[in-house]
Design an enzyme around this catalytic site. Structure first.
Site, mmCIF file in Angstrom:
data_model
loop_
_atom_site.group_PDB
_atom_site.id
_atom_site.type_symbol
_atom_site.label_atom_id
_atom_site.label_comp_id
_atom_site.label_asym_id
_atom_site.label_seq_id
_atom_site.Cartn_x
_atom_site.Cartn_y
_atom_site.Cartn_z
ATOM 1 N N LYS A 207 0.866 -1.386 -0.245
ATOM 2 C CA LYS A 207 -0.035 0.168 -0.406
ATOM 3 C C LYS A 207 0.651 1.439 -0.193
ATOM 4 C CE LYS A 207 -3.711 1.602 2.570
ATOM 5 N NZ LYS A 207 -5.078 2.182 3.742
ATOM 6 N N SER A 283 -9.359 1.673 2.998
ATOM 7 C CA SER A 283 -8.330 2.761 1.772
ATOM 8 C C SER A 283 -7.661 1.591 1.446
ATOM 9 C CB SER A 283 -8.051 3.715 3.143
ATOM 10 O OG SER A 283 -7.040 3.165 4.074
ATOM 11 N N SER A 307 -9.614 -0.590 7.644
ATOM 12 C CA SER A 307 -8.986 -0.350 5.666
ATOM 13 C C SER A 307 -8.390 -1.537 5.238
ATOM 14 C CB SER A 307 -8.307 0.972 5.961
ATOM 15 O OG SER A 307 -8.885 1.970 6.054
#
Length: 618
Positions: A207, A283, A307
């Protein structure tokens, strides 16, 4: 004059009198021109403060933070009572080398025969089965393919994704030559019989808020790499690299983690592999989508409010949130956070165990202030594992459990609980969780204050105008919180911790749906300028926030699909440091739900290079 409310101490609350209040958020849903106008208004000095105050009052935040006396003292970081050692576990040790930890986890997995799977699988079958990490290891070791060959399949697939219109990139930092270089080194180690671990040659994405050298860390923004250089891997990334993993690049994400849909006008919004007209969830949007698409066995995400688990659920894969402090945040954008962890998103629970073993290990600071128990995982190779599973008691708050947008979700989750009882003897008992609205408020203020503290210096230096409209809206709300609000939120945190530790005296795992809705539609008008839809945010986060506020371990496991073919996830929340229990239970849930798992509309078999599977053309 507003009347002051006085809470009873948590240990005096009568749980039989607790009433469940369904989630209700009052806020506008805006996209396009009206959203851009709203951002300008809410950032204005006088009227903006009025709007923020109005929203907080309408949603009960002002009543909780300003008008209520909370008797508990603040808890600024999750603090857990000592926990008993779980039965049937294998301990890793805090100072174990990543390779040794992965080798140990591999040794205690259940029996599996990759040879029969490889020879019998034609790439198409009535039951969708994704390749496990053990399948890759078998193929490499037996020279059926090489990491370099798989790298070419991966690079070809990324070219397809990156050429899509509208743009929906899974990776926002990707260097094909860097992938080829890592793959060549891995291939050479296999040729010499010197592979580093079972993660050798496994394709893993990272990420964009976790450092992975030489890629920049932008946090999904257009500018953060200008103010913060990446000079080394983050600690979990370094541990994966030391195990021979091929790190393919940085995944797309909701800018700075301030959203649960994955919408990102900066780079393009990732599309859900099960339905490209739907969001992936956020996210860690790109991380979940790249795994669900078959392009990576695993990806790292960060989880501050669901997330990792939310996008895993919406994309039909596995997402593990570890206990706060179990994984080291050093080398991420959230080193100073108290609700955030780094965790794996994987195709299977077994793969989550292997990646968890690699990245597990507290930072020196967390060892001092959290006093973590020894990292461990379930011994799944033992015949005793089923007996241990049957001894687990599951806690279910029925009114909360059923408060979802479609009965497809609650019915699927309920069916899994019934199967666990019939097959293993797992008992489900009714529990009551008080003050869920207060929990939501505590999370909003804590995460919001920590995010604002992190971003404010750069915003004051002029970078704020380069943020997306979604992020700017959230920051405007977060700026309206006072220091006293933050203290009140931490007092609530202690109350909520007390309730949950009392619950865990009676149950081993709390079970919920992972999300209150399946993947929402992507409005066309939201692609260019984003959107604000707090009703959707609340639905996606309603079951996830508990684990972040309290630092508890939790996992989302895919269990099937709704009538629209969208994935549904079941969430398992465990006691502090008790990842082994939820992983053991997750393996059983995954096995029972395997027949309901469907191949995504967009899926690429990079192990065999069979190309995309598009069910819309069948």
């Amino acid at each position: 004059m507003v009347k002051k409310q006085v809470m009873l101490p948590a240990n005096e609350v009568d749980l039989t009198a607790v009433e469940y209040l369904p989630e209700k958020i009052e806020a506008p849903h805006l996209t396009g021109f009206w959203f851009k106008l709203f951002v300008k208004v809410i950032e204005a000095p006088v009227i903006g403060s009025f709007i923020a105050s109005h929203l907080k009052e309408k949603n009960g935040i002002t009543e909780i933070l300003k008008n209520t006396v909370i008797p508990e003292v603040p808890m600024f970081i999750p603090q857990f009572p000592l926990q008993e050692q779980e039965p049937g576990v294998v301990c890793l040790g805090e100072d174990g080398k990543p390779k040794e930890q992965v080798d140990l986890a591999f040794k205690y997995l259940p029996h599996y025969d990759p040879a029969s799977r490889w020879s019998s699988d034609s790439g198409e079958s009535s039951q969708f089965r994704c390749w496990k990490i053990r399948d890759y290891e078998y193929a490499y070791r037996n020279k059926l393919t090489t990491p370099s060959m798989v790298a070419e399949h991966f690079i070809s697939a990324m070219e397809v994704f990156n050429s899509k219109q509208p743009s929906a990139p899974l990776l926002i930092s990707f260097d094909p030559e860097e992938v080829r270089r890592q793959a060549a080194a891995s291939t050479q180690r296999f040729e010499k019989g010197k592979q580093l671990s079972i993660l050798e040659g496994i394709f893993i994405a990272v990420k964009d808020d976790i450092d992975c050298y030489p890629h920049p860390s932008k946090g999904g923004s257009k500018w953060f790499h200008e103010v913060r250089q990446v000079k080394a891997d983050g600690v979990p990334v370094s541990r994966l690299r030391n195990n021979g993993a091929i790190l393919v690049g940085k995944t797309n994400m909701h800018e700075f983690g301030m959203g649960t849909t994955g919408n990102n006008p900066n780079y393009g919004t990732p599309r859900n592999p099960h339905n490209p007209k739907r969001y992936t969830g956020g996210s860690s949007s790109g991380s979940a989508a790249i795994v669900a698409s078959g392009l990576c066995s695993a990806a790292l995400g960060t989880d501050a409010g669901g997330s990792v688990r939310i996008p895993a659920s919406l994309c039909g894969v596995v997402g593990l949130k570890t206990t706060f402090g179990r994984t080291d945040l050093t080398g991420s954008l959230w080193e100073a956070g108290t609700v955030t962890i780094i965790g794996p998103i994987t195709a299977t629970v077994e793969d989550a165990i292997l990646v968890y073993a690699a990245i597990s290990g507290s930072s020196p600071t967390d060892r001092i202030q959290l006093n973590p128990s020894i990292p461990n995982f379930p011994d799944l190779s033992s015949s005793e594992s089923s007996n241990i599973l049957g001894s687990l008691t599951l806690g279910k708050y029925t009114k909360w459990f059923n408060d979802v947008s479609s009965t497809d979700i609650s019915d699927k989750c309920e069916d899994v609980l019934n199967q666990l009882f019939r097959r293993y003897g797992c008992k489900t008992t009714e529990i009551v969780i008080p003050e869920l609205r207060e929990l939501r408020t505590a999370h909003t203020v804590t995460f919001g204050s920590e995010s604002l503290s992190f971003l404010n210096p750069d915003c004051e230096a002029g970078k704020g105008v380069r943020l997306t409209n979604d992020t700017r809206t959230n920051l405007a709300l977060f700026r309206s919180f006072a220091a006293s609000d933050y203290i009140s939120a931490q007092c609530l945190r202690r109350r909520i911790m007390y309730y949950h530790m009392e619950i865990f005296k009676k149950v081993d795992v709390i079970v919920t749906p992972t999300t209150g809705m399946t993947a929402p539609e992507i409005p066309e008008s939201a692609l260019a300028v984003g959107e604000t839809n707090l009703q959707v945010v609340a639905r996606l986060m309603q079951f996830a926030m508990t684990a972040n506020v309290l630092g508890l371990p939790a996992i989302s496991v895919p269990i099937g699909h709704d009538k629209q073919g969208l994935p549904i996830g079941l969430q398992l929340i465990g006691r502090p440091w008790c990842e082994a229990s939820i992983l053991r239970l997750a393996v059983a849930v995954e096995e029972m739900s395997a027949e309901y798992r469907k191949k995504p509309v967009e899926f690429y078999d990079i192990l065999k290079g069979n190309g995309f599977h598009d069910s819309t053309e069948e």
